[in-house]
Design an enzyme around this catalytic site. Structure first.
Site, PDB file in Angstrom:
ATOM      1  N   THR A  84     -27.972  16.005  28.777  1.00  0.00           N
ATOM      2  CA  THR A  84     -26.795  15.167  29.016  1.00  0.00           C
ATOM      3  C   THR A  84     -27.059  14.153  30.122  1.00  0.00           C
ATOM      4  O   THR A  84     -26.729  12.968  29.998  1.00  0.00           O
ATOM      5  CB  THR A  84     -25.577  16.032  29.361  1.00  0.00           C
ATOM      6  N   CYS A 341     -21.483  22.104  22.814  1.00  0.00           N
ATOM      7  CA  CYS A 341     -20.830  21.385  23.917  1.00  0.00           C
ATOM      8  C   CYS A 341     -19.343  21.226  23.705  1.00  0.00           C
ATOM      9  O   CYS A 341     -18.633  20.804  24.604  1.00  0.00           O
ATOM     10  CB  CYS A 341     -21.483  20.022  24.124  1.00  0.00           C
TER      11      CYS A 341
END
Length: 393
Positions: A84, A341
């Site tokens: 990320t 996620c």
């Protein structure tokens, strides 16, 4: 292979884990490599004394190992907290530093890319375009060419393999298209790092990211490849670590673990692929035999078009669909219904929504690793079939 119907349900001594696309078990060899940097080697790698120098040497050795494996220069490898952060660094840094005014991605990207670019577009920093795809999630690269012909020198972010449906994108061709239009190409390779070789002398990418916990390394550590000659502003400020690219005291044990995990992955890549593809083929055969009207999302059931570690299963409408993951968990099978996620969110899978998938059909992502076995596949299929009343309880 023989069907399971009418036979005894295979037993499992423990929970069966088929959510490796979310995170993989730590390889014991990786833990062994990390332990000295958790228990013995103290200090800060920025310190000039001997304790600090020992840690600094470990970081640079790890950097050289990773660079060698992906055929890059050590100066092009920067350590991050994971995929990320790497995606954000590439997108935000490129757009801000290079003055890019247009970005191109697809609706199927990981939220680390989508949400970042959408945020920049909402703030007026860029205009955002999306590459078209078909009902199975295959990208229309001719449309990418059209977009770049209209908007050259764009930021392009297209992943190597989709984390939910496993579709493989031809990033070599994408890189070549981007090169023709002077675009900055970033590819999220979190799901394929350690599963496929990456050669940065051949691949025309400016940025590429990896995350250790997807390849049997520790959580909280990853890296970004930043091609030489493309300098972008850092996301984090406050220190000169990582040659002023990423401030903050380095996670030395994690960095050592990341390099070791990638080294192990490359050394056993062919054997691991053969083993895992065999498990995936077994899943497809047995699911098709045991559950009526089972389908497969994206291209995940096609070996030449999908990531061999991921199989996304579309199940017929049923009253158990909404509680499918919960019921499998009760029955000792850990899987995902989409991207990890967004676990716990009620919005569902943005990838399956973009494909126009039937919301009444349940979806399960089975993702496998080198540690899974054929017996575990049989057990998982049997538990799922039992829930769909194909096998007596």
């Amino acid at each position: 292979m023989t069907a399971l119907a009418g036979s005894a349900i295979p037993t499992a001594p423990k929970m069966v884990y088929f959510d490796n696309a979310a995170s993989t078990p730590l390889d014991p060899q990786v833990l062994e490599a990390m332990l000295p940097f958790m228990l013995e080697h103290v200090g800060n790698p920025s310190s000039i004394h001997s304790h600090g120098r020992k840690l600094r040497a470990a970081i640079e050795n790890a950097r050289k190992t990773i660079a060698h494996l992906i055929n890059a220069a050590p100066a092009e490898v920067f350590f991050t907290s994971g995929g990320t952060e790497g995606d954000n660094y590439a997108a935000v840094g490129s757009i801000r530093t290079l003055g890019l005014q247009h970005a191109i991605t697809s609706p199927l990207e990981h939220h680390a890319v989508l949400h970042t670019l959408e945020s920049l577009a909402k703030a007026g920093a860029i205009k955002l375009s999306y590459v078209r795809h078909d009902e199975r999630g295959q990208l229309d690269l001719s449309h990418l060419e059209e977009l770049l012909a209209t908007h050259p020198r764009s930021f392009v972010s297209l992943m190597h393999a989709n984390n939910e449906i496993g579709n493989l994108n031809d990033i070599q061709t994408i890189g070549e298209v981007c090169q023709r239009h002077d675009a900055i190409f970033h590819t999220d390779t979190v799901q394929t790092m350690g599963h496929y070789p990456h050669d940065l002398q051949q691949l025309k990418a400016h940025f590429l990211v990896g995350s250790a916990h997807k390849l049997h390394g520790p959580k909280g550590i990853g890296f970004v490849y930043n091609r030489a000659g493309i300098h972008v502003e850092p996301l984090l400020h406050g220190g000169s670590q990582e040659r002023n690219v990423r401030a903050g005291t380095e996670n030395v044990a994690g960095i050592v673990g990341l390099a070791k995990a990638l080294e192990i992955a490359y050394a056993g890549m062919n054997d691991h692929q053969q083993h895992i593809q065999g498990l995936k083929d077994r899943f497809i055969t047995k699911l098709t035999a045991e559950i009526e009207d089972v389908q497969f999302n994206g291209t995940s059931a096609e070996a030449d078009k999908s990531l061999y570690t991921v199989l996304n299963v579309s199940l017929p409408p049923s009253e158990i669909s909404e509680m499918l993951l919960f019921n499998l968990d009760i029955n000792k099978v850990s899987v995902s219904g989409g991207s990890a996620c967004t676990s716990g969110a009620n919005a569902g899978s943005h990838v399956l929504t973009a494909l126009g998938a039937d919301p009444m059909r349940g979806a399960i992502r089975f993702s496998m690793s080198k540690y899974n076995t054929a017996e575990e596949v049989d057990f998982a299929v049997a538990q799922l079939a039992k829930l769909y009343r194909k096998i007596p309880a």
